[in-house]
Motif scaffolding. Structure first.
Motif, PDB file in Angstrom:
ATOM      1  N   ALA A  34      41.139  -0.784  22.552  1.00 49.57           N
ATOM      2  CA  ALA A  34      39.882  -0.731  23.157  1.00 49.57           C
ATOM      3  C   ALA A  34      38.760  -0.899  22.596  1.00 49.57           C
ATOM      4  CB  ALA A  34      39.422   0.843  23.770  1.00 49.57           C
ATOM      5  N   VAL A  35      38.621  -0.315  21.090  1.00 51.62           N
ATOM      6  CA  VAL A  35      37.883  -0.783  20.307  1.00 51.62           C
ATOM      7  C   VAL A  35      37.850  -1.847  19.596  1.00 51.62           C
ATOM      8  CG1 VAL A  35      36.168  -0.246  18.388  1.00 51.62           C
ATOM      9  CG2 VAL A  35      36.910   1.614  19.405  1.00 51.62           C
ATOM     10  N   TRP A  36      38.248  -2.985  19.322  1.00 50.31           N
ATOM     11  CA  TRP A  36      38.371  -3.998  19.339  1.00 50.31           C
ATOM     12  C   TRP A  36      37.804  -5.373  20.251  1.00 50.31           C
ATOM     13  CZ3 TRP A  36      38.827  -1.746  14.692  1.00 50.31           C
ATOM     14  CH2 TRP A  36      38.669  -2.258  13.443  1.00 50.31           C
ATOM     15  N   SER A  37      38.914  -4.827  21.910  1.00 51.92           N
ATOM     16  CA  SER A  37      38.268  -5.364  22.384  1.00 51.92           C
ATOM     17  C   SER A  37      36.771  -5.177  22.743  1.00 51.92           C
ATOM     18  CB  SER A  37      38.718  -5.188  23.866  1.00 51.92           C
ATOM     19  OG  SER A  37      38.366  -5.913  25.292  1.00 51.92           O
ATOM     20  N   ARG A  38      36.049  -4.347  22.809  1.00 49.14           N
ATOM     21  CA  ARG A  38      34.552  -3.921  23.170  1.00 49.14           C
ATOM     22  C   ARG A  38      33.530  -4.353  21.610  1.00 49.14           C
ATOM     23  NH1 ARG A  38      32.203   0.938  24.568  1.00 49.14           N
ATOM     24  NH2 ARG A  38      33.746   1.070  25.966  1.00 49.14           N
ATOM     25  N   TYR A  39      33.617  -4.600  20.920  1.00 47.83           N
ATOM     26  CA  TYR A  39      33.132  -5.188  19.948  1.00 47.83           C
ATOM     27  C   TYR A  39      33.120  -6.167  19.736  1.00 47.83           C
ATOM     28  CZ  TYR A  39      31.054  -0.340  20.008  1.00 47.83           C
ATOM     29  OH  TYR A  39      30.938   1.138  20.355  1.00 47.83           O
ATOM     30  N   ALA A  40      34.301  -7.054  19.702  1.00 49.05           N
ATOM     31  CA  ALA A  40      34.559  -8.478  20.595  1.00 49.05           C
ATOM     32  C   ALA A  40      32.980  -9.043  20.799  1.00 49.05           C
ATOM     33  CB  ALA A  40      35.531  -8.697  20.645  1.00 49.05           C
ATOM     34  N   SER A  41      33.178  -8.257  22.129  1.00 50.83           N
ATOM     35  CA  SER A  41      31.712  -8.547  22.672  1.00 50.83           C
ATOM     36  C   SER A  41      30.228  -8.187  22.769  1.00 50.83           C
ATOM     37  CB  SER A  41      32.164  -8.818  24.338  1.00 50.83           C
ATOM     38  OG  SER A  41      32.591  -7.489  24.368  1.00 50.83           O
ATOM     39  N   ARG A  42      30.421  -7.471  21.591  1.00 53.44           N
ATOM     40  CA  ARG A  42      28.875  -7.127  21.608  1.00 53.44           C
ATOM     41  C   ARG A  42      28.737  -6.294  20.524  1.00 53.44           C
ATOM     42  NH1 ARG A  42      29.294  -1.763  26.292  1.00 53.44           N
ATOM     43  NH2 ARG A  42      30.291  -4.001  26.977  1.00 53.44           N
ATOM     44  N   PRO A  43      27.668  -6.183  19.740  1.00 56.89           N
ATOM     45  CA  PRO A  43      27.675  -5.755  18.452  1.00 56.89           C
ATOM     46  C   PRO A  43      27.878  -4.159  17.913  1.00 56.89           C
ATOM     47  CG  PRO A  43      25.387  -5.817  19.268  1.00 56.89           C
ATOM     48  CD  PRO A  43      26.546  -6.171  19.926  1.00 56.89           C
ATOM     49  N   LEU A  44      28.379  -3.670  17.295  1.00 56.03           N
ATOM     50  CA  LEU A  44      28.512  -1.962  16.526  1.00 56.03           C
ATOM     51  C   LEU A  44      27.331  -2.177  15.456  1.00 56.03           C
ATOM     52  CD1 LEU A  44      29.741   1.081  16.741  1.00 56.03           C
ATOM     53  CD2 LEU A  44      30.839   0.259  14.907  1.00 56.03           C
ATOM     54  N   ARG A 100      30.787  -6.804  14.438  1.00 55.13           N
ATOM     55  CA  ARG A 100      31.475  -7.689  15.875  1.00 55.13           C
ATOM     56  C   ARG A 100      32.599  -7.832  14.959  1.00 55.13           C
ATOM     57  NH1 ARG A 100      26.935 -10.425  18.863  1.00 55.13           N
ATOM     58  NH2 ARG A 100      29.036 -10.284  21.092  1.00 55.13           N
ATOM     59  N   VAL A 101      33.833  -7.939  16.195  1.00 55.36           N
ATOM     60  CA  VAL A 101      35.246  -8.343  16.132  1.00 55.36           C
ATOM     61  C   VAL A 101      35.117  -9.755  15.365  1.00 55.36           C
ATOM     62  CG1 VAL A 101      37.296  -7.810  16.854  1.00 55.36           C
ATOM     63  CG2 VAL A 101      36.027  -6.414  16.505  1.00 55.36           C
ATOM     64  N   VAL A 102      35.828  -9.971  15.218  1.00 54.11           N
ATOM     65  CA  VAL A 102      36.353 -12.152  15.214  1.00 54.11           C
ATOM     66  C   VAL A 102      37.089 -12.591  15.144  1.00 54.11           C
ATOM     67  CG1 VAL A 102      35.474 -14.369  14.108  1.00 54.11           C
ATOM     68  CG2 VAL A 102      33.370 -12.614  14.840  1.00 54.11           C
ATOM     69  N   GLY A 103      38.306 -12.705  15.972  1.00 57.13           N
ATOM     70  CA  GLY A 103      39.608 -12.886  14.990  1.00 57.13           C
ATOM     71  C   GLY A 103      40.094 -11.353  15.548  1.00 57.13           C
ATOM     72  N   ASP A 104      40.611 -10.568  14.347  1.00 57.48           N
ATOM     73  CA  ASP A 104      41.241  -9.449  14.775  1.00 57.48           C
ATOM     74  C   ASP A 104      40.729  -8.970  13.549  1.00 57.48           C
ATOM     75  OD1 ASP A 104      43.113  -8.170  15.497  1.00 57.48           O
ATOM     76  OD2 ASP A 104      44.762  -8.012  14.710  1.00 57.48           O
ATOM     77  N   THR A 105      39.225  -8.941  13.325  1.00 58.51           N
ATOM     78  CA  THR A 105      38.880  -8.416  11.902  1.00 58.51           C
ATOM     79  C   THR A 105      36.868  -7.445  12.442  1.00 58.51           C
ATOM     80  OG1 THR A 105      39.565  -9.509   9.938  1.00 58.51           O
ATOM     81  CG2 THR A 105      38.063  -8.831   9.430  1.00 58.51           C
TER      82      THR A 105
END
Length: 402
Positions: A260-270, A282-287
């Motif tokens: 859920a964290v990885w999904s959330r911050y693929a679309s918005r900044p942390l 941000r999550v890009v790919g799996d990082t």
């Protein structure tokens, strides 16, 4: 700052590894100590004055109200900071280098026949003070990475480890020219309720478990199905990361939350505030990658979360390390989905998610002022049971009521 991995990595050859993460402060400052402090019980025990640069007076107090002094031993073990070699402390604050043939009987220091026990903490040493009840601990001598004799510390989370059946616990310390830095750690396990009182420039106490707290901690964790197997009879509760290693705890426990964290911050900044700066990731790919300077994190496993290691490892580099500490705290406290700005400062919002570190939550709920070391980076936001003094004059180590 010196994290708990770095603190002990130069010393103990622990059977299953020393507890990961957390903070013991490094050296800076100094000052003259006070003298003439009284024993915790108020009894007529002579405590020597402390001169900076010499062993620090240590008073061990048995307030279990269950076990007699003759049933209790303590051990001062760790690393000589000047040589990097394994040593153990003598009652007078001297040290003996670990050598082949040493055993637990050589290291154990019995309590005084009655009343408080006066000893000393060596200067220039970083390590642990263990306490055992009912039997001595068996410290085995093994070879370290350089082939030198080193102590294999007890591992209460490993069923076939020496001392597994013995009631024991420990605190951590660094005592050097800069002062005394210590904590009551529960990162690996919780067994004996312990309190540290550090005298010097101030008078500080940490680690106190509330009355009835030990039984309440055991009962609360037994009531949570995933955590119940971590309670070992009436001996101890082991931390979830060690539970994963022992096959007692679900290895995928945090997977849904991490996803859920990885999904959330693929679309918005942390945003993370660490080491005096704010970085955005941000999550890009799996990082998950943070800017300026760059710090990147692969998707962590549940074990990585509980140990704050692996994908969440925190090197002392001033870049990745501080961000990793905040992320480790956010995962364990389950605050990363609730707030896109970390660390979250309000303890009232910690541990609110269904998937959270209930071990740490329960420990905090049953300690004075909510301070405990329930996971490696519990010091984030000042939540750890940690004290330091730049001009220490005495450390009082109390076994509190069960």
């Amino acid at each position: 700052m010196l994290n708990r991995r770095a603190l002990l990595s130069g010393g103990a050859a622990a059977l299953a590894g020393a507890g990961a993460g957390g903070v013991l402060a490094a050296a800076r400052g100094g000052g003259a100590g006070q003298a003439g402090l009284v024993a915790a019980t108020g009894a007529a025990v002579e405590i020597p004055a402390h001169t900076p640069g010499t062993p620090l007076p240590l008073v061990v107090v048995n307030h279990t109200y269950r076990y007699a002094n003759r049933e209790i031993w303590f051990y001062v073990v760790g690393t000589d900071l000047s040589t990097g070699r394994q040593v153990y402390g003598r009652p007078d604050g001297g040290v003996t280098e670990v050598a082949a043939g040493v055993d637990g009987a050589d290291i154990a220091i019995p309590l005084a026949a009655d009343g408080d026990t006066v000893a000393a903490i060596p200067v220039g040493m970083s390590g642990r003070i263990y306490v055992s009840i009912g039997a001595r601990l068996d410290f085995r001598v093994v070879a370290d990475g350089a082939g030198r004799p080193a102590l294999q510390y007890p591992a209460g989370w490993v069923r076939d480890a020496p001392g597994y059946a013995v009631l024991h616990d420990f605190v951590e310390f660094t005592h050097n020219a800069a002062g005394m830095f210590c904590n009551t750690t529960m990162v690996d396990m919780f067994s004996v309720p312990l309190l540290l009182r550090l005298h010097g420039d101030g008078d500080q106490t940490t680690g106190r478990v509330v009355p009835g707290g030990r039984d309440a901690i055991f009962a609360a964790l037994r009531a949570i199905p995933a955590f119940a197997p971590l309670v070992v009879d009436d001996l101890r509760v082991i931390a979830p990361g060690h539970g994963i290693d022992a096959g007692l705890f679900p290895a995928a426990y945090y997977d849904s939350y991490v996803d859920a964290v990885w999904s959330r911050y693929a679309s918005r900044p942390l945003a993370v505030d660490a080491a005096g700066r704010r970085v955005t990731g941000r999550v890009v790919g799996d990082t998950l990658t943070f800017d300026g300077p760059v710090a990147s994190f692969a998707r962590p496993s549940s074990r990585d979360v509980f140990f704050c290691d692996g994908a969440l490892g925190a090197p002392n580099d001033g870049v990745t390390g501080p961000v990793a500490a905040v992320l480790g705290a956010g995962f364990n406290r389950s605050t990363l989905l609730a707030d896109a700005a970390q660390p979250t400062a309000d303890p009232a919002v910690f541990y609110r998610d269904t998937v959270t570190n209930h071990y740490a939550r329960v420990l905090h709920a049953h300690t004075d002022n909510g301070r405990a070391y329930g996971f490696a980076f519990d010091d984030v936001g000042g939540q750890a049971s940690y004290v330091e003094d730049r001009a220490p004059s005495q450390l009082t180590f109390v076994l509190t009521p069960f």
